[in-house]
Motif scaffolding. Structure first.
Motif, short mmCIF file in Angstrom:
data_model
loop_
_atom_site.label_atom_id
_atom_site.label_comp_id
_atom_site.label_asym_id
_atom_site.label_seq_id
_atom_site.Cartn_x
_atom_site.Cartn_y
_atom_site.Cartn_z
N ARG A 69 0.83 -1.20 0.00
CA ARG A 69 0.00 0.00 0.00
C ARG A 69 0.85 1.24 0.00
O ARG A 69 2.02 1.24 0.40
CB ARG A 69 -0.97 -0.02 1.18
N ALA A 102 0.45 5.04 1.58
CA ALA A 102 -0.40 5.57 2.64
C ALA A 102 -0.07 7.03 2.95
O ALA A 102 0.42 7.37 4.01
CB ALA A 102 -0.22 4.71 3.90
N PRO A 103 -0.31 7.90 2.01
CA PRO A 103 0.06 9.30 2.22
C PRO A 103 -0.94 10.09 3.06
O PRO A 103 -2.11 9.70 3.17
CB PRO A 103 0.07 9.86 0.79
N SER A 104 -0.48 11.19 3.60
CA SER A 104 -1.37 12.17 4.20
C SER A 104 -1.82 13.09 3.06
O SER A 104 -1.03 13.37 2.16
CB SER A 104 -0.64 13.01 5.24
N GLU A 109 -4.17 8.71 4.88
CA GLU A 109 -3.92 8.83 6.32
C GLU A 109 -4.18 10.27 6.75
O GLU A 109 -3.28 11.10 6.79
CB GLU A 109 -2.50 8.35 6.63
N TYR A 130 -0.54 7.35 14.46
CA TYR A 130 -0.06 6.59 13.29
C TYR A 130 0.16 5.13 13.67
O TYR A 130 -0.24 4.22 12.93
CB TYR A 130 1.26 7.21 12.76
N ILE A 140 5.91 -1.33 3.05
CA ILE A 140 7.11 -0.73 2.46
C ILE A 140 6.97 0.77 2.64
O ILE A 140 6.05 1.38 2.09
CB ILE A 140 7.22 -1.08 0.96
N ARG A 141 7.84 1.35 3.46
CA ARG A 141 7.64 2.75 3.81
C ARG A 141 9.00 3.39 4.05
O ARG A 141 10.03 2.72 3.99
CB ARG A 141 6.76 2.83 5.06
N GLU A 161 12.12 6.56 8.09
CA GLU A 161 11.84 7.26 9.35
C GLU A 161 11.03 6.38 10.31
O GLU A 161 10.98 6.64 11.51
CB GLU A 161 11.09 8.57 9.07
N TRP A 162 10.39 5.33 9.78
CA TRP A 162 9.57 4.47 10.64
C TRP A 162 10.31 3.25 11.16
O TRP A 162 9.77 2.48 11.95
CB TRP A 162 8.31 4.01 9.88
N1 GLU Z 1 1.18 8.44 6.46
C1 GLU Z 1 2.48 7.91 6.69
C2 GLU Z 1 3.48 8.86 6.07
O1 GLU Z 1 3.12 9.58 5.17
C3 GLU Z 1 2.60 6.55 6.05
C4 GLU Z 1 3.78 5.77 6.38
C5 GLU Z 1 3.53 4.33 5.97
O2 GLU Z 1 3.67 4.05 4.78
O3 GLU Z 1 3.18 3.55 6.80
O4 GLU Z 1 4.61 8.90 6.50
#
Ligand code: GLU
Length: 545
Positions: A36, A38-40, A72, A229, A246-247, A250-251
């Motif tokens: 996925r 998952a942008p803001s 998101e 989050y 896959i992100r 920073e996470w």
């Molecule tokens: N909304 C998060 C961001 O933009 C998504 C990170 C993710 O892919 O889990 O950093």
């Protein structure tokens, strides 16, 4: 007497088992991956986000899986009106169209976090019932005092945990009383990690990673009941049956927390892949490509400059996989989707954004587009970004397609000379009388008198095919004392004034005003005999006055 969970969540909520049934595991073939983006909805698409979205897209589509889009929007401060629509549009321009989410909808809907409030609360309530989460009533001031006390005591791990977590051990009765008294609360995880112990997991890009267990009683629901989050990630990626998260890197540091959350919620953890930020080299040092400092951090910049979306993706692919360029050399015209992409071969260190390389890749991509298609793409681009060019092209329909077909359509080695649609006007301006600037750049060793002699003796015949046309130039060269080929000239330079190249350069300069152009015979065909003869005549006059 209502329980603490009931007091915290008096509203009627779905039950987690029903949600599990409503969003069952996907029936996909073995090995198919669900990913996925998952942008803001900030309305800004960073090049790094496009890069991440593309890796997700490739991962799903190279395995016959599903790629979905989740919005998101839990942080309303970051939301921009029209942000989602513009995001979808930008992604679609790059062919990144989600299989689910966005306008596609899908069986795992809703795909927008603000519409999933009850789902998060259902799982949150369940955690409270099982004693795995608790309400925290600490005010901002109390939390600041806690941080100060930890500073003073030089506690290595700062934050809300263990004996520092004041609300952790509130009795249910006290907590109920405070909720009923109207005290604001957040919901925290009752962390069960041990700082001395380490968790080990395999990141699909970075390999085996070891980190201390999570001990922080992290906030799961904020005061307004909106998830953080972390909690939304656990619930959503579980219920949407994401196999690979896959992100951006920073996470990475949050993985121990995320694995703990998955565990307490009873979810099977997905696989994780953390992608490094795109970097830029500045004064010999590497730094992150920055939205604030670098115009090229915005995907919209590439469109405005006129880089074809296909070229940007081709370039990103060179950053995604170091094996891509070798593959491309062997498969020059295959679609990128045929490249055997794997996450495991991605580099874990930050890829360097290089504008020169992008332009180079783009030239290669544009070289393979037919004249007619390229003309259409340029016209489309001009409509949004260069109205003067659009007007010119509309005044001369078909002309650009004819021009761009030269040395391109059917050519074994098409010219790689256009990197951006924005360069096309400069590249072709001499084809339009209203833009043609007469100039006579003469080749080395050719004086104005020599040029005048050449132009005076040259006759253009529009009926000649390319061979006859060139034979005429060669004959003219010989008649004026120039060798008929560079080789003959090199064999005996003293015997000649130069070679045929110099003669055709003078003719080229007179007709186009330039020293370097695509095939001159084809150019003359597009210009037409009247224009060619008139430009030759004017150049001759200019030399003689
Ligand atoms: N909304 C998060 C961001 O933009 C998504 C990170 C993710 O892919 O889990 O950093």
């Amino acid at each position: 007497m209502p329980t603490l969970a009931e007091v915290l969540f008096p509203q009627s909520l779905p039950n987690p088992a029903a949600l599990e049934a409503q969003y069952p595991p996907r029936s996909l073939p073995e090995g198919a991956r669900v990913t996925r983006f998952a942008p803001s909805p900030t309305g800004f698409l960073h090049l790094g986000s496009l890069y991440t979205a593309y890796v997700n897209f490739l991962t799903a589509h190279s395995t016959g899986g599903v790629f979905f889009l989740r919005i998101e929007d839990t942080d309303k401060k970051r939301e921009v009106a029209g942000g989602v629509a513009s995001l979808l549009e930008s992604l679609a321009a790059f062919g990144i169209v989600p299989d689910e989410g966005g306008v596609a909808g899908g069986a795992y809907a809703p795909y927008t976090q603000s519409a999933r409030r009850e789902i998060y609360q259902a799982f949150a309530k369940d955690l409270v019932e099982r004693g795995l989460a608790y309400p925290c009533f600490c005010t901002e001031d109390e939390l600041t005092a806690l941080r100060d006390a930890q500073e003073t005591a030089d506690v290595p791990q700062k934050g809300y945990w263990g004996q520092w977590a004041r609300c952790r051990d509130l009795s249910a009765q006290d907590a109920i009383a405070r909720v009923q008294a109207g005290d604001a609360w957040v919901l925290r995880l009752r962390a069960d990690g041990d700082a001395e112990k380490r968790i080990v997991f395999t990141d699909e890009v970075r390999g085996k990673i070891e980190m201390p267990e999570n001990i922080l009683d992290t906030v799961l629901l904020k005061r307004d009941g909106v998830p953080t989050y972390h909690f939304a990630h656990a619930v959503d990626d579980h219920l949407m049956r994401t196999t690979h998260v896959i992100r951006s890197e920073e996470w990475l540091a949050s993985v121990p927390l995320h694995l703990a959350l998955m565990r307490v919620c009873g979810f099977r953890a997905p696989k994780y892949a953390h992608i490094s930020a795109l970097m830029k080299s500045e004064d010999g040092a590497k730094r992150k490509l920055s939205k604030r400092k670098d115009p090229e951090a915005a995907v919209s910049w590439f469109s405005a400059q006129g880089y074809p979306a296909d070229a940007v993706l081709e370039y990103l692919m060179t950053l995604i996989s170091s094996a891509f360029e070798d593959w491309r050399r062997v498969h020059p015209t295959e679609p990128r989707s045929a490249f055997p992409f794997t996450l495991k071969k991605m580099s874990a260190s930050g890829a360097l954004f290089d504008a020169v390389k992008l332009a180079d890749v783009s030239k290669g991509v544009i070289a393979l587009v037919s004249g007619a298609d390229l003309a259409q793409q340029v016209r489309h681009w001009a409509g949004a970004h260069d109205t003067a060019l659009a007007a010119l092209l509309d005044k001369h329909p078909d002309r650009l397609a004819q021009i761009l077909a030269i040395d391109r359509d059917g050519a074994k080695k098409p010219r790689k000379d256009i990197a951006r649609y924005g360069e096309v006007l400069g590249y072709v301006s001499y084809f339009f009388d209203e833009l043609f600037v007469p100039a006579l750049p003469l080749p080395e060793g050719i004086s104005p008198a020599d040029a005048s002699e050449i132009l005076g003796a040259y006759d253009y015949d529009a009926d000649e095919d390319k061979d006859a046309w060139f034979a005429r130039i060669r004959a003219l060269a010989l008649s004026l004392g120039y060798a008929a080929s560079p080789k003959e000239y090199k064999d005996n330079p003293a015997q000649w004034r130069g070679h045929v190249g110099a003669v055709s350069s003078v003719i080229r300069a007179a007709i186009t005003g330039r020293s370097n152009t695509p095939d001159l015979w084809a150019i003359c065909r597009v210009l037409g005999a009247t224009t060619v003869l008139s430009r030759l005549q004017k150049a001759l006059v200019s030399l003689n006055t």
